[in-house]
Write a protein that holds these residues in place. Structure first.
Motif, PDB file in Angstrom:
ATOM      1  N   PHE A  82      -3.168 -52.916  -2.190  1.00 31.42           N
ATOM      2  CA  PHE A  82      -4.577 -53.020  -2.569  1.00 31.42           C
ATOM      3  C   PHE A  82      -4.910 -52.107  -3.747  1.00 31.42           C
ATOM      4  N   ASN A  83      -4.152 -51.029  -3.909  1.00 30.68           N
ATOM      5  CA  ASN A  83      -4.426 -50.076  -4.995  1.00 30.68           C
ATOM      6  C   ASN A  83      -3.681 -50.413  -6.278  1.00 30.68           C
ATOM      7  N   GLY A  84      -2.997 -51.574  -6.316  1.00 31.53           N
ATOM      8  CA  GLY A  84      -2.288 -52.006  -7.509  1.00 31.53           C
ATOM      9  C   GLY A  84      -0.852 -51.543  -7.599  1.00 31.53           C
ATOM     10  N   GLU A  85      -0.419 -50.717  -6.642  1.00 33.63           N
ATOM     11  CA  GLU A  85       0.962 -50.219  -6.646  1.00 33.63           C
ATOM     12  C   GLU A  85       1.932 -51.353  -6.285  1.00 33.63           C
ATOM     13  N   TYR A  86       3.019 -51.480  -7.055  1.00 32.64           N
ATOM     14  CA  TYR A  86       4.015 -52.513  -6.783  1.00 32.64           C
ATOM     15  C   TYR A  86       4.992 -52.028  -5.720  1.00 32.64           C
ATOM     16  N   VAL A  87       5.315 -52.933  -4.792  1.00 26.60           N
ATOM     17  CA  VAL A  87       6.325 -52.646  -3.773  1.00 26.60           C
ATOM     18  C   VAL A  87       7.183 -53.892  -3.570  1.00 26.60           C
ATOM     19  N   GLU A  88       8.420 -53.685  -3.163  1.00 28.27           N
ATOM     20  CA  GLU A  88       9.320 -54.784  -2.804  1.00 28.27           C
ATOM     21  C   GLU A  88       9.339 -54.811  -1.283  1.00 28.27           C
ATOM     22  N   ALA A  89       8.604 -55.739  -0.675  1.00 23.50           N
ATOM     23  CA  ALA A  89       8.422 -55.646   0.770  1.00 23.50           C
ATOM     24  C   ALA A  89       7.949 -56.971   1.375  1.00 23.50           C
ATOM     25  N   VAL A  90       8.003 -57.015   2.691  1.00 22.25           N
ATOM     26  CA  VAL A  90       7.337 -58.045   3.484  1.00 22.25           C
ATOM     27  C   VAL A  90       5.989 -57.469   3.895  1.00 22.25           C
ATOM     28  N   PHE A  91       4.929 -58.247   3.720  1.00 25.17           N
ATOM     29  CA  PHE A  91       3.592 -57.786   4.064  1.00 25.17           C
ATOM     30  C   PHE A  91       3.150 -58.368   5.416  1.00 25.17           C
ATOM     31  N   ALA A  92       2.382 -57.574   6.159  1.00 28.19           N
ATOM     32  CA  ALA A  92       1.790 -58.043   7.408  1.00 28.19           C
ATOM     33  C   ALA A  92       0.554 -57.203   7.689  1.00 28.19           C
ATOM     34  N   THR A  93      -0.169 -57.549   8.750  1.00 30.96           N
ATOM     35  CA  THR A  93      -1.372 -56.813   9.111  1.00 30.96           C
ATOM     36  C   THR A  93      -1.513 -56.770  10.622  1.00 30.96           C
ATOM     37  N   ASP A 166      -5.926 -52.913   5.735  1.00 35.51           N
ATOM     38  CA  ASP A 166      -5.017 -52.921   6.886  1.00 35.51           C
ATOM     39  C   ASP A 166      -3.708 -53.622   6.501  1.00 35.51           C
ATOM     40  N   GLU A 167      -2.971 -52.990   5.603  1.00 32.13           N
ATOM     41  CA  GLU A 167      -1.705 -53.532   5.108  1.00 32.13           C
ATOM     42  C   GLU A 167      -0.530 -52.767   5.709  1.00 32.13           C
ATOM     43  N   TRP A 168       0.483 -53.509   6.134  1.00 38.53           N
ATOM     44  CA  TRP A 168       1.731 -52.941   6.624  1.00 38.53           C
ATOM     45  C   TRP A 168       2.867 -53.554   5.823  1.00 38.53           C
ATOM     46  N   THR A 169       3.905 -52.758   5.551  1.00 37.47           N
ATOM     47  CA  THR A 169       5.017 -53.264   4.759  1.00 37.47           C
ATOM     48  C   THR A 169       6.355 -52.948   5.415  1.00 37.47           C
ATOM     49  N   SER A 170       7.292 -53.872   5.226  1.00 36.91           N
ATOM     50  CA  SER A 170       8.676 -53.671   5.652  1.00 36.91           C
ATOM     51  C   SER A 170       9.564 -53.836   4.431  1.00 36.91           C
ATOM     52  N   GLN A 171      10.469 -52.916   4.224  1.00 38.66           N
ATOM     53  CA  GLN A 171      11.354 -52.984   3.066  1.00 38.66           C
ATOM     54  C   GLN A 171      12.654 -53.725   3.381  1.00 38.66           C
TER      55      GLN A 171
END
Length: 224
Positions: A82-93, A166-171
């Motif tokens: 949400f803050n514009g930061e790039y990540v390589e991940a699976v997203f969930a909530t 409410d963001e969760w990430t898995s790498q």
């Protein structure tokens, strides 16, 4: 104070309580699906969004909504927080409502952009907003989709502050343990979706969101 301000501009999540009978029904539906391959055959008369929210809150799972109804494994991909930061991940909530928007909004009909989210305060109160570009609204952008239930083991909360998504990430890639088919009527805020100009600032979209819902021509605009 933060919650009062957010309530002026966004819709607060409903507070859900469940009877013992309702809980027994939900537990059986979910447990039966886990034992039989993960496909949830929902036959209850209770609204489906209540079932999804209950499972998210009580079964140690996260949710992911998609138009694709046949995902066997979620692979990591480059996305923005949400803050514009790039990540390589699976997203969930963990939220039981937000992923329904991604399940039933037809991405093939998207023209311009979508702006949506579930904001959570440090106290746990959650607030929602959903808006897409005017061109998308003219495209009747609804479809059937799928909510996937993902194990939490590899996930971490992307950010937790005074107010955060409410963001969760898995790498690492994640296999869903269950899934349920959903339609636009199952999306709790399907009648609270607004439209915006693609070129306007995100701040203006936020500030005008509830006003646009209040003053649109009919309460069912963009609901179906």
């Amino acid at each position: 104070m933060i919650s009062l301000i957010l309530k002026l501009f966004f819709y607060q999540s409903p507070i859900l309580t469940y009877s013992s009978d309702e809980i027994a029904v939900y537990d059986k539906i979910f447990d039966d699906a886990i034992r039989s391959g993960g496909v949830i055959h929902y036959t209850s008369t209770y609204p489906k969004h209540r079932f999804i929210a209950y499972i998210a809150a009580h079964k140690g799972v996260l949710l992911h909504g998609s138009n694709d109804q046949f995902i066997e494994k979620f692979e990591t991909r480059r996305q923005t927080l949400f803050n514009g930061e790039y990540v390589e991940a699976v997203f969930a909530t963990k939220d039981g409502i937000w992923p329904l928007f991604y399940a039933v909004f037809d991405k093939k009909k998207l023209i311009g952009n979508i702006r949506n989210g579930c904001l959570e305060t440090r106290s746990g109160a959650r607030f929602h907003f959903y808006s897409f570009s005017q061109e998308s609204g003219n495209n009747t952008p609804w479809t059937r989709g799928m909510i996937y239930f993902l194990p939490m083991d590899s996930f971490k909360r992307a950010h937790k502050g005074l107010v955060s998504f409410d963001e969760w990430t898995s790498q690492v890639p994640v296999k869903p343990i269950a899934k349920i088919n959903v339609e636009v009527e199952d999306f709790y805020y399907h009648d609270k979706v607004s439209v915006h100009k693609s070129t306007e600032s995100v701040l203006i979209t936020w500030l005008k969101y509830k006003l646009r819902i209040l003053f649109r021509k009919t309460p069912d605009d963009f609901a179906m």
